[in-house]
Design a protein around this motif. Sequence first.
Motif, mmCIF file in Angstrom:
data_model
loop_
_atom_site.group_PDB
_atom_site.id
_atom_site.type_symbol
_atom_site.label_atom_id
_atom_site.label_comp_id
_atom_site.label_asym_id
_atom_site.label_seq_id
_atom_site.Cartn_x
_atom_site.Cartn_y
_atom_site.Cartn_z
ATOM 1 N N ASP A 175 57.667 55.891 33.120
ATOM 2 C CA ASP A 175 58.673 54.826 32.993
ATOM 3 C C ASP A 175 60.014 55.298 33.569
ATOM 4 O OD1 ASP A 175 59.350 52.205 32.457
ATOM 5 O OD2 ASP A 175 59.735 52.496 30.325
ATOM 6 N N CYS A 176 59.939 56.224 34.548
ATOM 7 C CA CYS A 176 61.171 56.712 35.161
ATOM 8 C C CYS A 176 61.914 55.558 35.823
ATOM 9 C CB CYS A 176 60.851 57.824 36.165
ATOM 10 S SG CYS A 176 59.856 57.296 37.577
ATOM 11 N N PRO A 177 63.240 55.565 35.856
ATOM 12 C CA PRO A 177 64.135 56.703 35.578
ATOM 13 C C PRO A 177 64.435 56.940 34.092
ATOM 14 C CG PRO A 177 65.426 54.786 36.208
ATOM 15 C CD PRO A 177 63.973 54.380 36.337
ATOM 16 N N TRP A 178 63.785 56.195 33.187
ATOM 17 C CA TRP A 178 64.102 56.330 31.766
ATOM 18 C C TRP A 178 63.140 57.287 31.078
ATOM 19 C CZ3 TRP A 178 63.531 51.357 34.071
ATOM 20 C CH2 TRP A 178 64.754 50.775 34.434
ATOM 21 N N LEU A 179 63.460 57.645 29.841
ATOM 22 C CA LEU A 179 62.549 58.345 28.925
ATOM 23 C C LEU A 179 62.065 59.700 29.419
ATOM 24 C CD1 LEU A 179 60.266 55.388 27.704
ATOM 25 C CD2 LEU A 179 62.165 56.466 26.479
ATOM 26 N N ALA A 180 62.952 60.498 29.994
ATOM 27 C CA ALA A 180 62.541 61.826 30.463
ATOM 28 C C ALA A 180 61.993 62.647 29.299
ATOM 29 C CB ALA A 180 63.721 62.552 31.088
ATOM 30 N N PRO A 181 60.836 63.320 29.517
ATOM 31 C CA PRO A 181 60.267 64.165 28.464
ATOM 32 C C PRO A 181 61.061 65.461 28.304
ATOM 33 C CG PRO A 181 58.955 64.331 30.472
ATOM 34 C CD PRO A 181 60.028 63.311 30.753
ATOM 35 N N GLN A 182 60.818 66.146 27.184
ATOM 36 C CA GLN A 182 61.318 67.510 27.048
ATOM 37 C C GLN A 182 60.719 68.309 28.202
ATOM 38 O OE1 GLN A 182 63.453 68.164 24.825
ATOM 39 N NE2 GLN A 182 63.047 67.045 22.946
ATOM 40 N N PRO A 183 61.362 69.261 28.810
ATOM 41 C CA PRO A 183 62.718 69.738 28.537
ATOM 42 C C PRO A 183 63.781 69.026 29.375
ATOM 43 C CG PRO A 183 61.664 71.198 30.081
ATOM 44 C CD PRO A 183 60.697 70.061 29.837
ATOM 45 N N HIS A 184 63.462 67.855 29.933
ATOM 46 C CA HIS A 184 64.407 67.161 30.827
ATOM 47 C C HIS A 184 65.108 66.013 30.121
ATOM 48 C CE1 HIS A 184 62.185 69.354 33.906
ATOM 49 N NE2 HIS A 184 61.078 68.841 33.415
ATOM 50 N N ARG A 185 64.897 65.911 28.809
ATOM 51 C CA ARG A 185 65.403 64.778 28.038
ATOM 52 C C ARG A 185 66.894 64.565 28.277
ATOM 53 N NH1 ARG A 185 64.343 64.015 21.542
ATOM 54 N NH2 ARG A 185 65.081 61.865 21.404
ATOM 55 N N GLY A 186 67.260 63.278 28.466
ATOM 56 C CA GLY A 186 68.669 62.948 28.690
ATOM 57 C C GLY A 186 69.031 62.877 30.154
ATOM 58 N N LYS A 187 68.167 63.447 31.030
ATOM 59 C CA LYS A 187 68.435 63.359 32.473
ATOM 60 C C LYS A 187 67.603 62.228 33.062
ATOM 61 C CE LYS A 187 68.882 68.383 32.847
ATOM 62 N NZ LYS A 187 67.688 69.213 32.670
ATOM 63 N N ARG A 188 67.751 62.009 34.368
ATOM 64 C CA ARG A 188 66.916 61.020 35.038
ATOM 65 C C ARG A 188 65.461 61.509 35.030
ATOM 66 N NH1 ARG A 188 67.102 60.122 41.488
ATOM 67 N NH2 ARG A 188 66.055 62.136 41.280
ATOM 68 N N ASN A 189 64.557 60.655 34.659
ATOM 69 C CA ASN A 189 63.130 60.993 34.673
ATOM 70 C C ASN A 189 62.581 60.789 36.083
ATOM 71 O OD1 ASN A 189 60.599 61.657 33.683
ATOM 72 N ND2 ASN A 189 60.357 59.813 32.440
ATOM 73 N N GLU A 190 61.442 61.446 36.408
ATOM 74 C CA GLU A 190 60.797 61.248 37.706
ATOM 75 C C GLU A 190 59.310 61.571 37.574
ATOM 76 O OE1 GLU A 190 63.242 64.286 39.863
ATOM 77 O OE2 GLU A 190 61.268 65.161 40.313
ATOM 78 N N PRO A 191 58.471 61.087 38.536
ATOM 79 C CA PRO A 191 57.011 61.204 38.377
ATOM 80 C C PRO A 191 56.492 62.628 38.143
ATOM 81 C CG PRO A 191 57.497 59.576 40.048
ATOM 82 C CD PRO A 191 58.824 60.189 39.662
ATOM 83 N N ALA A 192 57.137 63.653 38.705
ATOM 84 C CA ALA A 192 56.654 65.026 38.491
ATOM 85 C C ALA A 192 56.560 65.356 37.005
ATOM 86 C CB ALA A 192 57.582 66.026 39.195
ATOM 87 N N TYR A 193 57.417 64.733 36.205
ATOM 88 C CA TYR A 193 57.476 65.088 34.778
ATOM 89 C C TYR A 193 56.338 64.462 33.967
ATOM 90 C CZ TYR A 193 62.346 66.301 36.000
ATOM 91 O OH TYR A 193 63.469 66.813 36.582
ATOM 92 N N VAL A 194 55.496 63.650 34.608
ATOM 93 C CA VAL A 194 54.371 63.079 33.863
ATOM 94 C C VAL A 194 53.434 64.197 33.392
ATOM 95 C CG1 VAL A 194 52.633 62.667 35.697
ATOM 96 C CG2 VAL A 194 52.930 61.003 33.836
ATOM 97 N N VAL A 195 53.495 65.341 34.063
ATOM 98 C CA VAL A 195 52.673 66.484 33.648
ATOM 99 C C VAL A 195 53.067 66.945 32.241
ATOM 100 C CG1 VAL A 195 51.920 68.822 34.272
ATOM 101 C CG2 VAL A 195 52.442 67.150 36.072
ATOM 102 N N GLU A 196 54.344 66.812 31.880
ATOM 103 C CA GLU A 196 54.784 67.203 30.527
ATOM 104 C C GLU A 196 54.150 66.303 29.460
ATOM 105 O OE1 GLU A 196 56.236 69.969 30.224
ATOM 106 O OE2 GLU A 196 56.606 70.148 32.384
ATOM 107 N N VAL A 197 53.958 65.029 29.806
ATOM 108 C CA VAL A 197 53.291 64.101 28.887
ATOM 109 C C VAL A 197 51.828 64.532 28.706
ATOM 110 C CG1 VAL A 197 52.574 61.696 28.547
ATOM 111 C CG2 VAL A 197 54.847 62.208 29.484
ATOM 112 N N ALA A 198 51.167 64.842 29.828
ATOM 113 C CA ALA A 198 49.767 65.296 29.763
ATOM 114 C C ALA A 198 49.659 66.594 28.963
ATOM 115 C CB ALA A 198 49.220 65.504 31.177
ATOM 116 N N ARG A 199 50.636 67.480 29.149
ATOM 117 C CA ARG A 199 50.614 68.779 28.453
ATOM 118 C C ARG A 199 50.672 68.579 26.935
ATOM 119 N NH1 ARG A 199 51.797 72.784 31.532
ATOM 120 N NH2 ARG A 199 53.441 71.724 32.698
ATOM 121 N N GLU A 200 51.532 67.672 26.496
ATOM 122 C CA GLU A 200 51.671 67.443 25.049
ATOM 123 C C GLU A 200 50.420 66.762 24.485
ATOM 124 O OE1 GLU A 200 53.602 68.712 23.016
ATOM 125 O OE2 GLU A 200 53.270 67.509 21.202
ATOM 126 N N ILE A 201 49.836 65.835 25.240
ATOM 127 C CA ILE A 201 48.582 65.215 24.792
ATOM 128 C C ILE A 201 47.517 66.304 24.647
ATOM 129 C CG2 ILE A 201 46.708 63.643 25.451
ATOM 130 C CD1 ILE A 201 48.844 61.901 26.864
#
Length: 273
Positions: free
Chosen positions: A213-239
Motif C-alpha cells: 500500500d505504498c507510499p503509506w504504511l511502511a513496515p518496521q524498520p522503515h516505519r514513518g518514512k515513505r513505503n516502497e515495493p522492496a519493503y514487502v519482503v519485511e511483511v513476508a518475513r513477519e508472516i
Amino acid sequence: MPRATPTYIDTHAHLNHPRFKRDRPAVLRRASDAGVGAIVVVGYDPPSSREALDLAEQHEHLWATVGLHPHDAKDAAEAALTSLRNMAAHPKTIAVGETGLDYYRNLSPPDQQQQAFRRLIRLARDLGLPLIIHNREADEDALRLLQEERAEEIGGVFHCFSGDVDFARRVLDFGFLLGIDGPITYPPQRGTKSELARVVEQVPLEALLIETDCPWLAPQPHRGKRNEPAYVVEVAREIGRLRGVPVERVGEVTSAAARRLFPRLKPPGEKRG
Ligand SMILES: [Zn+2]
Ligand SMILES: [Zn+2]
C-alpha cells in the motif's frame, strides 16, 4: 549487487502516486534487487488508473488495476465509470479496485459509497475481473454488498486486512483472500499479541497476499518514512516468523495465491509470451 531470485509479488502498490514521480526508476531497481518480481499498481480514481496503465505498458513486470476509492465515491459520475470501463478492458488490467467502503474517514457519504461500490462490482463481473476491496470499519456492509452482487463468482481480496479472526474466516468462507501490509510488523501495544497476528497465524497461508500500500504504511524498520515495493519482503518475513516458515516459502506461497486470483499475472521472472 546481483538481483535476488524473483520470489515476491507486491499486490498493492501506488507507484502511480505523485510521491514516486521523482525517483521511480530507483524504486523499481530496489524492488528487483530485493526479489520483488511483479508489482500490481493500484488505481484509486480515473487519472491514477490511467497512470497505473501507463506504467504497466512501460514495464513488463508491472500490472494495473482500475478503481475508485470510497473517499472519491461522491465523484462517481457517469463519465468516470465509462472511463474506468474502457481502461478495464486493457490486457494489463488485472483487477477492478480499489473500491469498497470507508466509514472511518467517511469522506463521501455512506449511501454514495455503497452505490459506487455496487457499480464497480458489476463492472468487474461484466469483465470477469477479480476485485480489490478497501474496507475500513464497514465489515458487515462490505460483505453484504459483495454477497448481494454475487461477487464470489469473480473473487477478490480484502486489501490491508484489519478485521478480527471471526471476520477473516467469513471472508475466506466467501472465497476472498486477505491482503497483509506493514502493520503486521508493528510491535504490539502493551506486549499483547495483536488481533492481526492472530489472523495471520490461524488462517491457511494460501489465503494471504502480501502488499505494501505504498507510499503509506511502511513496515518496521522503515516505519514513518515513505513505503516502497522492496519493503514487502519485511511483511513476508513477519508472516514467516509468526508461522515458523522461511521468508522465501512465504514469498512462493503468496505469489502462487496472487497468480490464482489474478490469472493474467505471469510468474515473477517469466517472460511475457
Ligand atoms: Zn485501501
Ligand atoms: Zn491502496
